[in-house]
Design an enzyme around this catalytic site. Structure first.
Site, short mmCIF file in Angstrom:
data_model
loop_
_atom_site.label_atom_id
_atom_site.label_comp_id
_atom_site.label_asym_id
_atom_site.label_seq_id
_atom_site.Cartn_x
_atom_site.Cartn_y
_atom_site.Cartn_z
N CYS A 68 27.79 -12.78 35.40
CA CYS A 68 27.40 -12.55 36.79
C CYS A 68 26.01 -11.94 36.84
O CYS A 68 25.40 -11.63 35.81
CB CYS A 68 28.40 -11.64 37.49
SG CYS A 68 28.41 -9.97 36.81
N CYS A 83 25.43 -8.61 35.04
CA CYS A 83 25.16 -8.70 33.60
C CYS A 83 23.68 -8.96 33.34
O CYS A 83 23.10 -8.41 32.40
CB CYS A 83 26.01 -9.81 32.98
SG CYS A 83 27.78 -9.56 33.08
N ASP A 95 47.49 -50.34 28.66
CA ASP A 95 48.63 -50.20 27.75
C ASP A 95 49.65 -49.29 28.43
O ASP A 95 49.30 -48.50 29.31
CB ASP A 95 48.14 -49.57 26.43
CG ASP A 95 49.29 -49.35 25.46
OD1 ASP A 95 50.12 -50.25 25.33
OD2 ASP A 95 49.34 -48.26 24.87
N ASP A 138 45.51 -46.70 23.63
CA ASP A 138 45.64 -45.42 22.93
C ASP A 138 44.64 -45.26 21.79
O ASP A 138 44.57 -44.22 21.17
CB ASP A 138 47.07 -45.23 22.41
CG ASP A 138 47.47 -46.28 21.37
OD1 ASP A 138 46.58 -47.02 20.91
OD2 ASP A 138 48.66 -46.36 21.03
N ASP A 191 46.00 -50.01 19.69
CA ASP A 191 45.32 -51.02 20.51
C ASP A 191 43.87 -51.24 20.07
O ASP A 191 43.07 -51.78 20.84
CB ASP A 191 45.34 -50.59 21.98
CG ASP A 191 46.75 -50.49 22.52
OD1 ASP A 191 47.54 -51.42 22.26
OD2 ASP A 191 47.06 -49.49 23.18
#
Length: 802
Positions: free
Chosen positions: A100, A103, A507, A696, A700
């Protein structure tokens, strides 16, 4: 006891585990780090930090064990540290732990109060700090220790060659553009007096002084600001290419030479103002193009910033910090809370929690157990963990993603190659038209000045920069937008291919469904020894069905152990055949059983898995899988944009039919082997279809290789990177819809840009040839056409997702 907040980080813990102080009974600390930082801030008078934080929680201070003396090494200085004009040292750092504005304030305040630090500024958008210090007063290691003492960490910002080049290019263009604008504005003010004199009268001596003043301002514009066009024209001619730079430089130079002729005694009007305007307007368009490229590099920089710069290796109980390039496969790495994994590996130990949002975009932490994959660039949000490196840095997931995006940004779609080829012939045509226009006007009117000015106007107004910008700017924005959504197009050409796709093949297992099958019913019986054979066979496959069988056996028989099999053969699309001694063991679907002579009379609407020993069928499993979230919405969306969707599965007809009905899918193909899937894709392409295949990535792989665009899901980031043409980092079906939206919208805007540039030229070139446009107006018109294309491309992201 009740929960209380840590006085420093505001995180809540049980009061019994908090660190307390007798002299300060109202303060509580969750760790020694928070306690140390609290007192450090208090001693330095920086308690107002907590007022700026308010009720927001912050990360506890990072525990840093690495040695800061490495920042003082000569090799580090040569690579990262620069010397300013005043003789001070300068370095760019990335501050880790900033969340933030408070900081930022704290770090800048502490550094500003440190003796020897001349300047320290931090950019909140990327946590990049630029620190200038006097090395004779304080070494860089002490600066790093100061940052670490307040709970943050710092490591060098390693700018890529592309970023350095893009930043340098942007500064160079900005300086040239600033000088051109300054000079042009002065010429415009002088022009007010010049053109007023045409109507009210002006002495020759006064007009001559006006010409001199315009000459003084126009000369640096042409030869300094316009140098990039002369350079581009030179290299174009050297490679036998007539490009945009040649047209700009030729138009401006001819106008300048004629104006010099008028200045040094010739009759007529000077056009130094047109010289300045031609260069300035075109330069503004070029600068916008450079900004677009720099923004794309910044996207790259943001992704690259996810890679840590060092890692902690554990060897024989001893820890040491090493550079990423020194990590080897098999090394044991330690990652503390809040740190990033440096390379891919597998977890050692019982559990861990990682933030994988940098890869998947998923904000929720991901639970890991022993043996699970840890991906590079992900953040350890739990306890200290150790893992074994399975890849070196060059082959790790985040490094591969960075390389893919770099390749995508440097590649071109096919339409851009066509446009660039068209631009070459366009430029030659314009030069011929300009020459013909000069000849026609000079022959018709006999006025050299007018003929030259009309010819120059034709050159300038028809500059093909709008045509040249039409595709790359839109592609750049499209790829950057996709990257923000967790989509990586491996090459820019896939944007064009994806936008033209009219068929999507999905698939079933792992794409339409989650790929985590559950056993619904078991038929048959088997002995304990036979179940061990089944377990051994399931353990040797990563197919979702085998994994489900394995999980079931482990849950029901916790002490089960596999038996070693031999001659294990994976039968594509059917199952596994193996031997235990002379005994044949089979596990797979009905096709495998029938091909091995085992008769079946078994039907089900669920996925079937049969287990047989020799010729005897022992067990039949019926398995079901849950539909993936978003699949119904995806099918509906694809239907709405007239894209045909087909499910291609290895499952039998009844399973395919049931799943298709559940998701309202009209077309499906069942009982397909991997080779049959590939042949189906091939037939679709032979019919003229543009096919996107989603599978996948493992079973495939062949079908994916046949598709116009391949997308692998649910099989791990490394496989997806290797197989996919479009990489989906979050493994979400929504990403497929986003791919269509982004690619179609980008390609639509490319076509719009091309249409705008062509319509512009069709209208303006005849007007210029007719003598109705002076060079100044031509330059403005041409630049507006470029800005129109750039502005239109910027609209790509403005999408309501309809």
């Amino acid at each position: 006891m009740s929960n209380v907040k840590c006085t420093h980080c505001q995180l809540e813990f049980d009061e019994s585990v908090m660190i307390t102080e007798e002299e300060n009974p109202d303060v509580y600390f969750c760790c020694n780090g928070c306690q140390g930082v609290y007192h450090l801030l208090k001693e330095d008078g920086l308690e107002s930090f907590y007022e700026k934080v308010g009720n927001n929680t912050i990360a506890p201070p990072l525990e840093i064990e690495s040695d800061s003396h490495s920042f003082d090494l000569e090799s580090f200085k040569q690579r990262y540290i620069k010397t300013t004009e005043e003789g001070f040292s300068s370095v760019d750092l990335v501050i880790e732990g900033i969340h933030c504005a408070a900081c930022i304030w704290l770090n800048e305040k502490v550094l500003a109060n440190t003796e020897g630090i001349v300047d320290a500024t931090i950019n909140f958008t990327n946590n990049k700090a630029k620190i200038i210090w006097d090395e004779e007063t304080i070494p860089l290691s002490k600066v790093i220790d100061t940052i670490r003492s307040i709970g943050y960490n710092a490591y060098p910002y390693d700018r890529s060659a592309e970023d350095i080049k893009a930043t340098k290019n942007k500064k160079d263009y900005f300086m040239r553009m600033a000088i051109a604008i300054f000079a042009s504005m002065n010429i415009m003010m002088i022009d007010i007096a010049k053109y007023a004199g045409f109507f009210q009268g002006m002495k020759e001596e006064t007009l001559h002084l006006v010409h001199i003043a315009e000459f003084i301002f126009a000369t640096p514009v042409l030869f300094y600001s316009g140098w990039i066009f002369f350079r581009g024209a030179y290299y174009g001619l050297k490679n036998h290419i007539v490009n945009m730079d040649l047209l700009v430089s030729a138009g401006a130079t001819l106008t300048y030479i004629y104006s010099l002729f008028v200045l040094f005694g010739g009759r007529g009007h000077s056009y130094f103002d047109s010289v300045a305007m031609i260069i300035t307007f075109v330069l503004v368009g070029k600068y916008l193009e450079v900004i677009g490229k720099k923004n794309a590099v910044d996207t790259m920089d943001k992704i690259r910033s996810g890679v840590p710069h060092e890692a902690t290796i554990v060897e024989d109980g001893v820890k040491r910090v090493v550079a990423l390039d020194a990590i080897e496969v098999g090394d044991i790495l330690e990652v503390k809370r809040g740190e990033k994994a440096s390379v891919d590996g597998v977890l050692i130990g019982s559990s861990a929690t990682f933030d994988e949002s940098s890869l998947s975009g998923e904000s929720l932490p991901v639970e890991k157990k022993e043996g699970d994959t840890i991906y590079s660039g992900t953040i350890n949000s739990g306890k200290v963990i150790r893992y074994t490196a399975t890849k070196n840095y060059a082959n790790s997931t985040l490094s591969n993603i960075v390389n893919l995006l770099e390749d995508a940004l440097s590649s071109k779609p096919e339409i851009e190659d066509t446009t660039n080829e068209l631009s070459k012939y366009f430029s030659i045509t314009i030069l011929l038209l300009s020459l013909g226009t000069f000849g026609a006007w000079y022959w018709w009117g006999g006025d050299f000045e007018q003929a030259l000015i009309v010819a120059i106007s034709v050159i300038v107004i028809a500059c093909p920069c709008a045509l040249a910008l039409a595709t790359p700017i839109a592609s750049l924005i499209g790829i950057s937008w996709a990257a923000e959504k967790g989509l990586l197009f491996k090459e820019a050409k896939f944007i064009e291919t994806f936008s033209k796709a009219d068929t999507v093949v999905l698939d079933k297992t792992g794409t339409i469904t989650e790929g985590k099958l559950e056993i619904k019913k078991i038929s048959g019986d088997a002995s304990q020894e036979q179940l061990r054979l089944l377990y051994a066979m399931s353990d040797g496959s990563n197919h979702p069905v085998s994994l489900a069988i394995k999980r079931y056996l482990e849950q029901k028989y916790p002490d089960i152990t596999p038996i070693e099999l031999r001659h294990i053969e994976q039968v594509e699309g059917q199952g596994i055949e193996a031997y235990y001694g002379d005994i044949r063991v089979l596990g797979g679907n009905s096709r495998l059983m029938k091909s091995r002579g085992i008769s079946l009379d078994f039907e089900s609407e669920y996925t079937l898995y049969h287990f047989a020993i020799d010729d005897q069928l022992l067990l039949s499993f019926e398995l079901d899988d849950r539909l993936k979230e978003g699949i119904v919405e995806l099918i509906a969306y694809l239907d709405s944009i007239n894209v045909e969707v087909v499910m291609a599965t290895g499952d039998h007809e009844r399973v395919a039919q049931r799943v298709a009905q559940e998701i309202a899918l009209k077309h499906y193909k069942s009982a397909l082997s991997p080779i049959e899937k590939a042949n189906y894709i091939k037939r679709l392409k032979e019919q003229g279809k543009k096919v996107v295949m989603v599978g996948d990535g493992i079973n495939d792989a062949l079908a994916l290789s046949y598709a116009d665009v391949a997308i692998a899901m649910g099989s791990g980031a490394d496989v997806a990177l290797a197989v996919s043409d479009v990489v989906i980092l979050n493994n979400s079906l929504q990403a497929i819809q986003d791919s269509f939206i982004i690619s179609r919208r980008t390609f639509t805007f490319i076509k719009q840009n091309l249409a705008l540039s062509l319509i512009y030229n069709v209208i303006t070139i005849p007007i210029a040839m007719a003598g109705y446009v002076i060079p100044l107006v031509a330059a403005l018109s041409m630049s507006l056409s470029s800005l129109m294309v750039v502005g239109n491309s910027m609209r790509i992201k403005i999408k309501d997702n309809k």
